[in-house]
Design a protein around this motif. Structure first.
Motif, mmCIF file in Angstrom:
data_model
loop_
_atom_site.group_PDB
_atom_site.id
_atom_site.type_symbol
_atom_site.label_atom_id
_atom_site.label_comp_id
_atom_site.label_asym_id
_atom_site.label_seq_id
_atom_site.Cartn_x
_atom_site.Cartn_y
_atom_site.Cartn_z
ATOM 1 N N GLU A 118 0.803 -1.216 0.000
ATOM 2 C CA GLU A 118 0.000 0.000 0.000
ATOM 3 C C GLU A 118 0.840 1.272 0.000
ATOM 4 O OE1 GLU A 118 -2.504 -3.168 1.987
ATOM 5 O OE2 GLU A 118 -0.425 -2.454 2.141
ATOM 6 N N ARG A 119 2.029 1.233 0.576
ATOM 7 C CA ARG A 119 2.782 2.483 0.781
ATOM 8 C C ARG A 119 3.036 3.225 -0.533
ATOM 9 N NH1 ARG A 119 4.391 4.692 5.219
ATOM 10 N NH2 ARG A 119 4.879 3.511 7.102
ATOM 11 N N ILE A 120 3.444 2.498 -1.557
ATOM 12 C CA ILE A 120 3.762 3.156 -2.827
ATOM 13 C C ILE A 120 2.503 3.755 -3.451
ATOM 14 C CG2 ILE A 120 3.542 1.037 -4.207
ATOM 15 C CD1 ILE A 120 5.881 2.058 -5.904
ATOM 16 N N LEU A 121 1.364 3.100 -3.258
ATOM 17 C CA LEU A 121 0.107 3.595 -3.824
ATOM 18 C C LEU A 121 -0.393 4.809 -3.053
ATOM 19 C CD1 LEU A 121 -1.626 0.134 -4.351
ATOM 20 C CD2 LEU A 121 -0.212 1.422 -5.963
ATOM 21 N N ASP A 122 -0.355 4.732 -1.725
ATOM 22 C CA ASP A 122 -0.816 5.862 -0.909
ATOM 23 C C ASP A 122 0.066 7.090 -1.127
ATOM 24 O OD1 ASP A 122 -2.760 4.190 0.079
ATOM 25 O OD2 ASP A 122 -1.716 3.779 1.977
ATOM 26 N N TYR A 123 1.376 6.859 -1.205
ATOM 27 C CA TYR A 123 2.274 7.993 -1.421
ATOM 28 C C TYR A 123 2.049 8.612 -2.802
ATOM 29 C CZ TYR A 123 6.325 10.879 -2.281
ATOM 30 O OH TYR A 123 7.116 11.952 -2.600
ATOM 31 N N THR A 124 1.868 7.778 -3.813
ATOM 32 C CA THR A 124 1.660 8.308 -5.164
ATOM 33 C C THR A 124 0.400 9.154 -5.224
ATOM 34 O OG1 THR A 124 2.821 6.416 -6.114
ATOM 35 C CG2 THR A 124 1.435 7.703 -7.596
ATOM 36 N N ASP A 125 -0.671 8.680 -4.603
ATOM 37 C CA ASP A 125 -1.898 9.487 -4.530
ATOM 38 C C ASP A 125 -1.611 10.850 -3.917
ATOM 39 O OD1 ASP A 125 -3.986 8.100 -5.720
ATOM 40 O OD2 ASP A 125 -4.440 6.936 -3.922
ATOM 41 N N ASP A 126 -0.864 10.851 -2.823
ATOM 42 C CA ASP A 126 -0.565 12.086 -2.119
ATOM 43 C C ASP A 126 0.331 12.993 -2.953
ATOM 44 O OD1 ASP A 126 -0.705 13.886 -0.072
ATOM 45 O OD2 ASP A 126 0.460 12.721 1.367
ATOM 46 N N LEU A 127 1.337 12.422 -3.593
ATOM 47 C CA LEU A 127 2.253 13.216 -4.411
ATOM 48 C C LEU A 127 1.529 13.835 -5.605
ATOM 49 C CD1 LEU A 127 5.194 14.120 -4.848
ATOM 50 C CD2 LEU A 127 5.530 12.040 -6.208
ATOM 51 N N LEU A 128 0.679 13.062 -6.264
ATOM 52 C CA LEU A 128 -0.060 13.581 -7.415
ATOM 53 C C LEU A 128 -1.003 14.714 -7.015
ATOM 54 C CD1 LEU A 128 -0.901 10.269 -9.334
ATOM 55 C CD2 LEU A 128 0.803 11.994 -9.965
ATOM 56 N N SER A 129 -1.430 14.737 -5.761
ATOM 57 C CA SER A 129 -2.326 15.805 -5.300
ATOM 58 C C SER A 129 -1.630 17.152 -5.226
ATOM 59 C CB SER A 129 -2.912 15.445 -3.927
ATOM 60 O OG SER A 129 -1.949 15.612 -2.895
ATOM 61 N N THR A 130 -0.290 17.169 -5.299
ATOM 62 C CA THR A 130 0.451 18.428 -5.260
ATOM 63 C C THR A 130 0.574 19.078 -6.633
ATOM 64 O OG1 THR A 130 2.628 17.399 -5.627
ATOM 65 C CG2 THR A 130 1.843 17.514 -3.344
ATOM 66 N N LEU A 131 0.171 18.387 -7.692
ATOM 67 C CA LEU A 131 0.294 18.921 -9.047
ATOM 68 C C LEU A 131 -0.754 20.004 -9.286
ATOM 69 C CD1 LEU A 131 1.013 15.646 -11.046
ATOM 70 C CD2 LEU A 131 2.636 17.394 -10.310
ATOM 71 N N PRO A 132 -0.587 20.812 -10.329
ATOM 72 C CA PRO A 132 -1.521 21.919 -10.573
ATOM 73 C C PRO A 132 -2.977 21.484 -10.566
ATOM 74 C CG PRO A 132 0.370 22.107 -12.029
ATOM 75 C CD PRO A 132 0.522 20.794 -11.300
ATOM 76 N N ALA A 133 -3.832 22.342 -10.016
ATOM 77 C CA ALA A 133 -5.239 21.998 -9.778
ATOM 78 C C ALA A 133 -6.007 21.707 -11.060
ATOM 79 C CB ALA A 133 -5.914 23.137 -9.012
ATOM 80 N N GLU A 134 -5.579 22.289 -12.188
ATOM 81 C CA GLU A 134 -6.318 22.077 -13.438
ATOM 82 C C GLU A 134 -6.188 20.663 -13.990
ATOM 83 O OE1 GLU A 134 -2.482 24.324 -14.778
ATOM 84 O OE2 GLU A 134 -3.816 24.246 -13.049
ATOM 85 N N LEU A 135 -5.236 19.909 -13.470
ATOM 86 C CA LEU A 135 -5.085 18.529 -13.926
ATOM 87 C C LEU A 135 -6.170 17.647 -13.317
ATOM 88 C CD1 LEU A 135 -1.221 18.207 -13.596
ATOM 89 C CD2 LEU A 135 -2.528 18.524 -15.689
ATOM 90 N N GLU A 136 -6.576 16.643 -14.067
ATOM 91 C CA GLU A 136 -7.604 15.724 -13.606
ATOM 92 C C GLU A 136 -6.983 14.395 -13.209
ATOM 93 O OE1 GLU A 136 -10.540 15.375 -16.633
ATOM 94 O OE2 GLU A 136 -11.083 17.506 -16.581
ATOM 95 N N ALA A 137 -7.722 13.631 -12.425
ATOM 96 C CA ALA A 137 -7.251 12.314 -11.998
ATOM 97 C C ALA A 137 -6.909 11.473 -13.223
ATOM 98 C CB ALA A 137 -8.329 11.619 -11.160
ATOM 99 N N GLY A 138 -5.767 10.830 -13.178
ATOM 100 C CA GLY A 138 -5.342 9.987 -14.280
ATOM 101 C C GLY A 138 -4.500 10.702 -15.315
ATOM 102 N N ASP A 139 -4.373 12.056 -15.204
ATOM 103 C CA ASP A 139 -3.561 12.794 -16.171
ATOM 104 C C ASP A 139 -2.094 12.390 -16.098
ATOM 105 O OD1 ASP A 139 -5.666 14.166 -17.230
ATOM 106 O OD2 ASP A 139 -5.263 16.069 -16.242
ATOM 107 N N TYR A 140 -1.622 12.083 -14.875
ATOM 108 C CA TYR A 140 -0.231 11.707 -14.659
ATOM 109 C C TYR A 140 -0.145 10.342 -13.994
ATOM 110 C CZ TYR A 140 1.948 16.214 -15.762
ATOM 111 O OH TYR A 140 2.421 17.322 -16.400
ATOM 112 N N LYS A 141 0.941 9.659 -14.290
ATOM 113 C CA LYS A 141 1.278 8.424 -13.594
ATOM 114 C C LYS A 141 2.715 8.528 -13.092
ATOM 115 C CE LYS A 141 -1.975 5.280 -15.806
ATOM 116 N NZ LYS A 141 -2.154 3.976 -16.503
ATOM 117 N N ALA A 142 3.041 7.706 -12.098
ATOM 118 C CA ALA A 142 4.347 7.806 -11.453
ATOM 119 C C ALA A 142 5.159 6.530 -11.619
ATOM 120 C CB ALA A 142 4.158 8.090 -9.961
ATOM 121 N N MET A 143 6.470 6.715 -11.648
ATOM 122 C CA MET A 143 7.418 5.611 -11.544
ATOM 123 C C MET A 143 8.508 6.060 -10.582
ATOM 124 S SD MET A 143 7.542 4.179 -15.480
ATOM 125 C CE MET A 143 8.176 2.576 -14.986
ATOM 126 N N PHE A 144 9.109 5.107 -9.870
ATOM 127 C CA PHE A 144 10.059 5.462 -8.826
ATOM 128 C C PHE A 144 11.407 4.782 -9.023
ATOM 129 C CE2 PHE A 144 5.859 6.113 -6.974
ATOM 130 C CZ PHE A 144 5.985 7.432 -6.534
#
Length: 447
Positions: A103-129
């Motif tokens: 869960e940690r990688i998923l919960d963190y990614t959700d949180d990190l993506l929430s810092t991106l500009p507000a005009e972006l919609e869910a699913g606009d970005y994906k993460a790799m680490f």
């Protein structure tokens, strides 16, 4: 003759300094010379032997206290207990790779993506680490090639984007001994002070367009532009000027990679991400160790359609990229930035520090320009204010004088004449007094 790296060799210990060292420091430097590869560098003519850190402060082996004005890796402060506790707790339970569910990688990614500009919609970005910023930029360059079908990249003449073969190919700050990629075009940085051009955005956008035209005339297809949005290695160039350049990149079919290793994670104050000052939304965003306060963790955030061009056809696996321990550290950093209000703190204290440094600069003719955003400030030294001739020798002597007064920093820019003032985010008002006093005394001592 060995090449000279602007980021590695300007502020470095060399063999001729050994005679001035105390016996213990000399013993350690000699032992290091015997055991470690010759590519390593030490800061300062009298290297600092650090043994402890807390917040924005460091202590050496004899108990001398220093103000760290350089280390953005320990972004929320040295030895922050929240990171130590998070890492310790997760290490006691499990550390493994991303081919198991966790869960940690998923919960963190959700949180990190929430810092991106507000005009972006869910699913606009994906993460790799990954584990390092070099790896993040390496992957971003690979993704850009796959998505565009091109191989040509644009970077600036003193850029630093990493140490892998691919990321070093767009990192001229490593010196002439490190070859630049044959399909890499280097542009002068958008430096209003050095060029004398106030409206630097259109000037830089035209440089982008001309580089793409030249690239294509030579049969090279354009893939993208990579930049650190405050151009830290180019001399710290804050502002809001990249919009037209990014539009030019997109018009030419390329992608924009925002290297946020240095300006990201609340560093520049007004925005969480450095690129926010420019009003642009990158195609890819890369991050590095400041996201984990020094724990080896890095990331790539990419537009879904850009990343899919690569990930739909090429498997990618980084054994400990995104491991639970590193994700615990990264989550702790995000939590601390919010809980301690470090973004607003960087904006407010950074503005106060910048004003004080600018006031100091006005009083000393050797200071040509002082500029910054949040807790990221460039202090440029010149031989003559009218000609703006850079004074590298003074800058390097300043580093030694500042070190004697307990302030640690280094230099940036193509001429090595810009003091790079970039403390951990807890840097406070009392530290402004220390830094200003040390700068003032050092300038007086040398002039």
């Amino acid at each position: 003759m060995a090449s000279r790296s602007t980021i590695m060799d300007n502020n470095s210990f060399r063999a001729e300094h050994a005679a001035d060292l105390d016996p213990e420091t000399r013993r350690l430097t000699e032992r290091r010379e015997e055991l470690l590869g010759g590519s390593y560098r030490l800061f300062y003519r009298r290297p600092v032997h650090l043994v402890r850190g807390e917040g924005q402060y460091l202590w050496d082996a004899v108990g001398e206290k220093y103000l760290d004005m350089y280390n953005n890796v320990a972004s929320i402060g040295h030895a922050h207990p929240a990171v130590a506790e998070a890492v310790h707790a997760q290490m006691q339970r499990l550390n493994t790779h991303t081919r198991y569910l966790h869960e940690r990688i998923l919960d963190y990614t959700d949180d990190l993506l929430s810092t991106l500009p507000a005009e972006l919609e869910a699913g606009d970005y994906k993460a790799m680490f990954m584990c390092t910023g070099s790896e993040a930029n390496d992957l971003a360059l690979r993704v850009a090639k796959t998505h565009t079908g091109g191989t040509g990249f644009i970077a600036t003449t003193e850029a630093y984007h990493g140490n892998s073969e691919l990321s070093s190919s767009v990192s001229p700050a490593l010196g002439t001994g490190q070859p630049i990629g044959e399909n890499v075009w280097l542009l002068p940085a958008p430096d209003s002070y050095r060029t004398g051009i106030a409206e630097i955005g259109p000037w830089f956008a035209e440089k982008i367009r001309a580089a793409v035209t030249d690239m294509e005339s030579r049969g090279v297809r354009f893939a993208g532009f990579i930049a650190d949005s405050i151009f830290s290695s180019d001399g710290v160039l804050p502002g809001s000027y990249l919009g037209e350049a990014v539009d030019a990149v997109h018009a030419a079919g390329g992608v924009f990679i925002a290297d946020e290793v240095q300006p990201g994670f609340a560093r520049t104050g007004a925005q969480f991400w450095g690129f926010g000052a420019h009003g642009v939304v990158p195609d890819m965003i890369t991050t590095g160790k400041p996201m984990g306060n020094g724990i080896p963790v890095a990331g790539l955030l990419a537009r879904s359609e850009v990343l899919s061009s690569f990930s739909d056809t090429i498997p990618y696996f980084n054994t400990f990229g995104g491991n639970p321990v590193s994700m615990a550290a990264a989550q702790a950093v995000l939590d601390v930035i919010r809980r301690e209000g470090l973004q607003q703190h960087a904006q407010e204290i950074g503005a106060e520090a910048l004003a004080r440094f600018q006031e100091l600069g006005t009083a000393h003719s050797a200071v040509g320009d002082v500029r910054g955003a949040g807790l990221f400030i460039g202090f440029e030294l010149v031989k003559d204010r009218q000609t703006r001739e850079p004074d590298r020798d003074l800058a390097l002597d300043m580093l030694e004088e500042l070190r004697m007064r307990g302030v640690l920093t280094s230099v940036a820019g193509p001429h090595g004449n810009v003091l790079k003032l970039r403390p951990p985010l807890p840097f406070g008002r009392q530290d402004i007094d220390w830094a200003v006093g040390a700068l003032d005394e050092s300038l007086k001592a040398l002039r």
